[in-house]
Write a protein that holds these residues in place. Structure first.
Motif, PDB file in Angstrom:
ATOM      1  N   MET A  26      19.981   6.488   6.603  1.00  0.00           N
ATOM      2  CA  MET A  26      20.969   5.705   5.857  1.00  0.00           C
ATOM      3  C   MET A  26      20.938   4.227   6.236  1.00  0.00           C
ATOM      4  SD  MET A  26      24.447   7.981   5.580  1.00  0.00           S
ATOM      5  CE  MET A  26      24.567   9.414   4.508  1.00  0.00           C
ATOM      6  N   SER A  27      20.428   3.928   7.430  1.00  0.00           N
ATOM      7  CA  SER A  27      20.429   2.540   7.885  1.00  0.00           C
ATOM      8  C   SER A  27      19.394   1.681   7.153  1.00  0.00           C
ATOM      9  CB  SER A  27      20.162   2.479   9.395  1.00  0.00           C
ATOM     10  OG  SER A  27      18.825   2.885   9.696  1.00  0.00           O
ATOM     11  N   TYR A  28      18.448   2.317   6.471  1.00  0.00           N
ATOM     12  CA  TYR A  28      17.433   1.570   5.733  1.00  0.00           C
ATOM     13  C   TYR A  28      17.962   1.191   4.350  1.00  0.00           C
ATOM     14  CZ  TYR A  28      14.243   3.380   9.310  1.00  0.00           C
ATOM     15  OH  TYR A  28      13.636   3.683  10.490  1.00  0.00           O
TER      16      TYR A  28
ATOM     17  N   THR B 166      29.017   8.287   2.522  1.00  0.00           N
ATOM     18  CA  THR B 166      28.356   7.390   3.483  1.00  0.00           C
ATOM     19  C   THR B 166      28.764   7.749   4.907  1.00  0.00           C
ATOM     20  OG1 THR B 166      28.790   5.711   1.793  1.00  0.00           O
ATOM     21  CG2 THR B 166      27.604   4.998   3.744  1.00  0.00           C
TER      22      THR B 166
ATOM     23  N   GLY C  42      18.790   3.807   1.748  1.00  0.00           N
ATOM     24  CA  GLY C  42      18.758   5.057   2.495  1.00  0.00           C
ATOM     25  C   GLY C  42      19.780   6.077   2.033  1.00  0.00           C
TER      26      GLY C  42
ATOM     27  N   ALA D 173      21.734   9.446   9.861  1.00  0.00           N
ATOM     28  CA  ALA D 173      22.250   8.104  10.103  1.00  0.00           C
ATOM     29  C   ALA D 173      21.117   7.086  10.130  1.00  0.00           C
ATOM     30  CB  ALA D 173      23.026   8.069  11.424  1.00  0.00           C
ATOM     31  N   LYS D 174      20.010   7.449  10.754  1.00  0.00           N
ATOM     32  CA  LYS D 174      18.866   6.532  10.807  1.00  0.00           C
ATOM     33  C   LYS D 174      18.321   6.269   9.411  1.00  0.00           C
ATOM     34  CE  LYS D 174      14.413   5.781  13.085  1.00  0.00           C
ATOM     35  NZ  LYS D 174      13.427   6.329  14.063  1.00  0.00           N
TER      36      LYS D 174
ATOM     37  N   ASP E 170      21.978  12.505  13.480  1.00  0.00           N
ATOM     38  CA  ASP E 170      21.265  11.315  13.964  1.00  0.00           C
ATOM     39  C   ASP E 170      20.163  10.900  12.994  1.00  0.00           C
ATOM     40  OD1 ASP E 170      22.860  11.234  16.201  1.00  0.00           O
ATOM     41  OD2 ASP E 170      21.442  12.340  17.456  1.00  0.00           O
TER      42      ASP E 170
END
Length: 267
Positions: free
Chosen positions: A140-142, A218, A145, A137-138, A134
């Motif tokens: 990577m969302s930036y 990814t 990231g 993933a957070k 989690d």
């Protein structure tokens, strides 16, 4: 003025030693649970927070968590002192600055564990605070990231290699008051420390490898934390043996932290 400095020095030593004890307890819990899993006695491959959860369910768990939380905050303070005052003589060149920033990051990490201890006491918050997947993933969302996750993975690998290198070079000796140890005590302490540092290095390298893999593909689901790294070892051929060796190493690392509490120069 001299009395005030002496009092401050005693306070600093007490905080540092309390911090090393708390850190040692966390690793003793992690290693203990892992060795129980390796021999089939019902343990599990736990993260730091899951290990703390296991302490909460014991008799006087709330009291023990409170003491552990205070100790972890003490370790945080000591890490910040190491970074600000350069107690390790790392210097102000690029390498020294990076190392001192590492002390700060380490302090923040253990501060988070200290807060978690008190969260459990106040709110019975038996949770992991979000899985590694989690959090990855957070991140990577930036924007950028994925590259940051890859960089973090490389940092973990680098720290793991450094742990093993410290075990090989025996660089920990310069931080100990070895004159306070007998020859037998020093030999035992070195055995515990070298095994502990090597095991921690292996685990960090596995965590770093998974983070790099998650970034490369990814796919945050491929990221693993401490518990996942231990589970990966357990799933290999001769997995229980591998897990047992590393678990005993993590227990040894906890012992190394306790040795630091007693013999490390924290001036």
């Amino acid at each position: 003025m001299k009395d005030a400095n002496a009092t401050a020095h005693k306070g600093q030593k007490a905080v540092a030693r309390m911090g090393y004890i708390a850190k040692g307890v966390v690793y003793l819990l992690i290693g203990g649970l892992a060795i129980m899993a390796a021999v089939g006695l019902g343990g599990k491959n736990a993260s730091s927070k899951e290990a703390i959860n296991s302490l909460a369910s014991q008799p006087f768990g709330g009291f023990m968590l409170g003491v552990l939380g205070i100790g972890l905050f003490g370790y945080t303070i000591w890490r910040f002192v190491q970074a600000w005052s350069d107690t390790e003589n790392k210097g102000s060149d690029a390498k020294g600055i990076v190392t001192r920033i590492g002390f700060v990051i380490s302090g923040i990490t253990y501060a988070g564990l200290g807060v978690y201890c008190f969260d459990i006491i106040l709110n019975a918050a038996y949770s992991s605070g979000g899985s590694t997947e989690d959090r990855t993933a957070k991140l990577m969302s930036y924007p950028g990231g994925v590259y940051l996750v890859f960089a973090v993975g490389l940092v973990f690998i680098g720290v793991g290699i450094r742990q093993i290198w410290r075990a090989v070079k025996r660089s920990y000796l310069k931080n100990w008051h070895t004159q306070e140890m007998s020859r037998h005590q020093l030999k035992v302490a070195e055995g515990i420390t070298r095994w502990g540092l090597s095991a921690r290095g292996v685990v960090f390298m596995i965590i770093g490898g998974f983070l790099c893999l998650a970034a490369w593909n990814t796919n945050p689901d491929q990221a693993e934390g401490l518990g996942g790294a231990l589970s990966t070892l357990a799933s290999q051929p001769f997995g229980p043996w591998l897990l047992g060796i590393v678990a005993l190493g993590l227990i040894s690392y906890g012992g190394y932290c306790l040795l630091n509490a007693r013999f490390r120069d924290v001036s």
